[in-house]
Design an enzyme around this catalytic site. Structure first.
Site, PDB file in Angstrom:
ATOM      1  N   HIS A   1       2.326 -15.813  32.983  1.00 24.19           N
ATOM      2  CA  HIS A   1       1.949 -14.802  32.001  1.00 24.19           C
ATOM      3  C   HIS A   1       3.044 -13.810  32.034  1.00 24.19           C
ATOM      4  CE1 HIS A   1       1.263 -12.115  35.354  1.00 24.19           C
ATOM      5  NE2 HIS A   1       0.896 -12.920  35.937  1.00 24.19           N
TER       6      HIS A   1
ATOM      7  N   SER B   1       2.147 -10.220  30.717  1.00 26.89           N
ATOM      8  CA  SER B   1       1.630  -9.349  31.346  1.00 26.89           C
ATOM      9  C   SER B   1       0.266  -9.303  30.452  1.00 26.89           C
ATOM     10  CB  SER B   1       2.319  -8.194  30.736  1.00 26.89           C
ATOM     11  OG  SER B   1       1.493  -6.920  31.227  1.00 26.89           O
TER      12      SER B   1
ATOM     13  N   HIS C   1       0.726  -1.190  -0.041  1.00 23.52           N
ATOM     14  CA  HIS C   1      -0.088   0.002  -0.053  1.00 23.52           C
ATOM     15  C   HIS C   1       0.988   1.203   0.028  1.00 23.52           C
ATOM     16  CE1 HIS C   1       1.273  -0.094   4.108  1.00 23.52           C
ATOM     17  NE2 HIS C   1       0.988   1.011   4.333  1.00 23.52           N
TER      18      HIS C   1
ATOM     19  N   SER D   1       1.716   4.751   1.763  1.00 20.53           N
ATOM     20  CA  SER D   1       1.494   5.667   3.024  1.00 20.53           C
ATOM     21  C   SER D   1       2.855   6.445   3.219  1.00 20.53           C
ATOM     22  CB  SER D   1       0.929   4.837   4.126  1.00 20.53           C
ATOM     23  OG  SER D   1       0.714   5.318   5.409  1.00 20.53           O
TER      24      SER D   1
END
EC number: 3.4.21.-
Length: 726
Positions: free
Chosen positions: A378, A380, A236, A238
């Site tokens: 985990h 975060s 694309h 941009s």
């Protein structure tokens, strides 16, 4: 080959420079006395297996090369160092060079600096822009003819999204129309400034898609040591810019489990056991190093050490179904057999928290001779991995979220959270010096520059043939993307109205790998015929980047009223001879003149007088490049003999009168100045034109005659983009 060593014994050493292939340039035979072979950062793709059979070789340094496989003899040898190599990774397709990739029948366009658009047909084409950017549109990329517009923007904070350890390497290229869909990817080659440090870092092209920034898969192509292209496929159009970032590694974690290793530091690993996730999720990591000397100076502790800083992020649910094992190397110089566990701290930080947390007591640290391992369920909250490594050619998530980090410290300090925050900031600071020099033959021309501390001496040695001035300022610490200002004081002011002039102060935006330099002209309202004017230029801080923690700004404000002041350097405008001022004012009797047009900007009589005052002895060269005949040049010299200012003004204004109403006259003047090696005057003319264009656009927009342009990234409402402030 050189002989190096100590204790009265020489050690045969071979240290290589940049070579394309070791196997083609260094035979394994004939090196039987070699003890140490250093081939660090040489872009090696292969090495001969015979090196493993050298009888006296005790160390083979192959770090930070491009080795994807090795002979088994070297892979298992204990004296080989392999950190920073993509071992085991699949070989990517070799990108074709911009020239070799061209199809013979494909049209080739070379745009000059006065063109900002070009047509593309379904046949495809290869385009080279005046700024050095290259594009290749394959056949069938567009179904119908389309006109592509481009502009190269100076970097400013609203246009440059950077992560905590990223560095900008190029200006910002905008390609329009935005969001146009191509049936085939368009090849894009961007020139960039080579990064000063390449160890454990990579170069990527960053682009904007919808409302988010992401990184494209990028290949580097080198034409010369200081001329590099970043090549990518643009799906694309941009904004595009080239960024240096820490090496990023990512993997898709299946339910069966997997192993994620850092290519920058092989000792950093994350082990996902079977059943850790039900659905495949993407996990990314970055590893950042910190020099031990900096930490020891910060803590005042000679024995302090830290491991590499590990940044982790993931997609999907925040927690894993089974504990995940994280492995970090022990701090440099520390082994599992000799360390004092009471001095070992595992630190954790997850933005937007302000401080680092010591989680040593919350996890079980398993220590080996070289590594520390611990388990977590985990990292975060769920953070899309696009900040570190894109799962597709274009990321769809913004770069704003900052992933959690783990850091292993070895120190006698008990409370290390605040010290870790200071060390974290130190990793992102650049130490620079500020200089202000005046041109020897034109003291009104002042060069202002912000330089990395290690480049000051070499730069001054190069500049002092044409400039003179005070010693550089003391060392100043700045963040990537930080804004600062230069203000002239004590009777000295900026001479011309400039688009980067904010309330009389010259505005800079600091980017560590770009040239933070500007040349401005100064003037004074004081009487220089009576005496010389002694003034000064002071540098002040502006806004800090959005990515910088709030505590850094708070610490700056706690320093008091002078928190924004950085340095002051003296400026002296010498006394004028009594005959000089009348000559300068004599040009005001010339007829008023406007050169150019409203859309591209006018050069008025006052602007031309300013240009004439800058040329000095270079005016004949500029005149010849403007097309003035040598015979006319000699006539001007004879008519205005003993009056240099008169010669310059007559040449410039007589040429301008002949160009009145002609398109491209201003561009011809800028080109002639550049060809005459007067880039400083050419930049001033461009600044005047840019400011005139800006005022013209503002005027017609207030009357409602112009459509509104799309908003630049970071703006809250549609409005035309402002000129770059740096």
């Amino acid at each position: 080959m050189a002989a190096l060593g100590g204790s009265g014994r020489s050690v045969p050493v071979l240290q290589a420079g940049l070579v394309p292939s070791l196997s083609q340039h260094l035979p394994a035979a004939g090196l039987r006395s070699l003890r140490l072979l250093v081939l660090h950062s040489n872009l090696l793709a292969s090495v001969p297996a015979g090196l493993a059979r050298l009888p006296l070789l005790t160390r083979l340094d192959l770090r930070d090369n491009q080795l994807r496989d090795l002979p088994p003899e070297l892979l298992d040898a204990p004296f080989v160092r392999l950190q920073g190599n993509p071992l085991g990774e699949a070989s990517p397709d070799v990108p074709s060079s911009p020239v070799a990739a061209l199809i013979p029948e494909m049209p080739r366009l070379f745009l000059t600096s006065d063109l900002d658009s070009f047509p593309v047909t379904p046949r495809g084409c290869s385009v080279t822009l005046a700024c050095g950017v290259r594009l290749q549109f394959p056949a069938g990329a567009t179904a119908t003819p389309i006109t592509i517009r481009y502009r190269l923007l100076l970097p400013e904070p609203g246009l440059v999204p950077l992560g905590p350890h990223d560095a900008l390497l190029s200006h910002v290229l905008e390609l329009q129309p935005h969001g146009v869909a191509f049936q085939q990817d368009v090849g894009l080659w961007l020139l960039f400034t080579p990064p000063r440090a390449r160890r454990c870092r990579e170069v990527v092209v960053r682009t904007r898609n919808d409302n988010s920034w992401g990184d494209l898969e990028t290949h580097l192509e080198e034409e010369a040591p200081q001329r590099l292209w970043a090549h990518c496929q643009a799906p694309h159009f941009s904004w595009f810019l080239v960024v240096s970032r820490p090496v990023s590694n990512a993997c898709l974690v299946p339910p069966e489990g997997t192993l994620l290793c850092s290519s920058g530091h092989p000792g950093v690993k994350v082990i996902f056991p079977p059943g850790a996730t039900e659905e495949p999720r993407r996990v990314s990591m970055q590893v950042v190093r910190m020099a031990g000397r900096e930490l020891q100076a910060l803590l005042g502790e000679p024995e302090a050490a830290v491991s590499p800083l590990l940044c982790l992020s993931q997609s999907g649910p925040p927690s894993f179904l089974r504990p995940v094992t994280v492995q970090l190397p022990l701090p440099s110089g520390i082994t599992g057999l000799s360390l004092d566990r009471s001095r070992l701290h595992l630190l954790y930080w997850a933005p937007p928290a302000v401080t680092w947390d010591d989680i040593t007591a919350q996890v079980v640290l398993e220590l080996t001779h070289l590594y520390a391992r611990f388990q977590v369920t985990h990292f975060s909250w769920s953070v899309p991995p696009s900040f570190l490594s894109p799962p597709s050619p274009v990321c769809t998530a913004p770069l704003t979220p900052s992933p959690p980090r783990y850091w292993l410290w070895y120190t006698t300090k008990n409370c290390v959270g605040g010290l870790a925050r200071k060390a974290w900031e130190r990793l992102r600071l650049h130490r620079v010096n500020l200089i202000a020099l005046q041109r020897r033959r034109d003291p009104e021309q002042v060069l202002l520059q912000c330089l990395p501390r290690n480049k000051v001496d070499a730069t001054l040695q190069r500049l002092l043939e044409r400039y003179r001035g005070p010693e550089p300022s003391d060392t100043v610490e700045m963040f990537e993307g930080e804004e600062f200002f230069a203000a002239f004081e004590r009777g000295i002011d900026v001479d011309a109205d400039r688009p980067d002039c904010v309330e009389g102060r010259i505005c800079f935006v600091f980017y560590s790998h770009l040239k933070n330099v500007k040349e401005v002209y100064v003037t004074t309202t004081l009487d220089r015929e009576a005496q010389a004017v002694r003034g000064q230029v002071s540098f002040y801080r502006g806004t800090v980047p959005v990515q910088v923690p709030e505590e850094a700004e708070a610490a700056r404000q706690r320093k008091g009223a002078d928190a924004l002041w950085m340095a002051t350097l003296p400026i002296k405008l010498p006394r004028l001879r009594s005959s000089e001022e009348p000559r300068r004012r004599a040009g005001l009797s010339l007829a008023p003149l406007n050169l150019g047009d409203a859309e591209t900007g006018f050069l008025t009589q006052s602007n031309l007088l300013s240009v004439a005052g800058r040329l000095g002895p270079d005016w004949p060269t500029v005149a010849l490049h403007l097309g003035v005949s040598y015979r006319e040049l000699q006539r001007i010299r004879h008519e205005f003999r003993d009056d240099l200012d008169g010669q310059i003004r007559h040449m410039l204004f007589s040429w301008a009168e002949r160009q009145a109403g002609q398109p491209g006259a201003v561009g011809l003047l800028v080109q002639a100045l550049e060809q005459s090696d007067r880039q400083d005057v050419a930049e001033e003319v461009r600044a005047v034109l840019e400011l005139g264009c800006r005022k013209y656009q503002d005027g017609i927009r207030r009357t409602g005659l112009a459509p509104k342009d799309p908003a630049l990234p970071g703006s809250s409402a549609p409005q035309p983009p402002e000129p770059a402030q740096a």
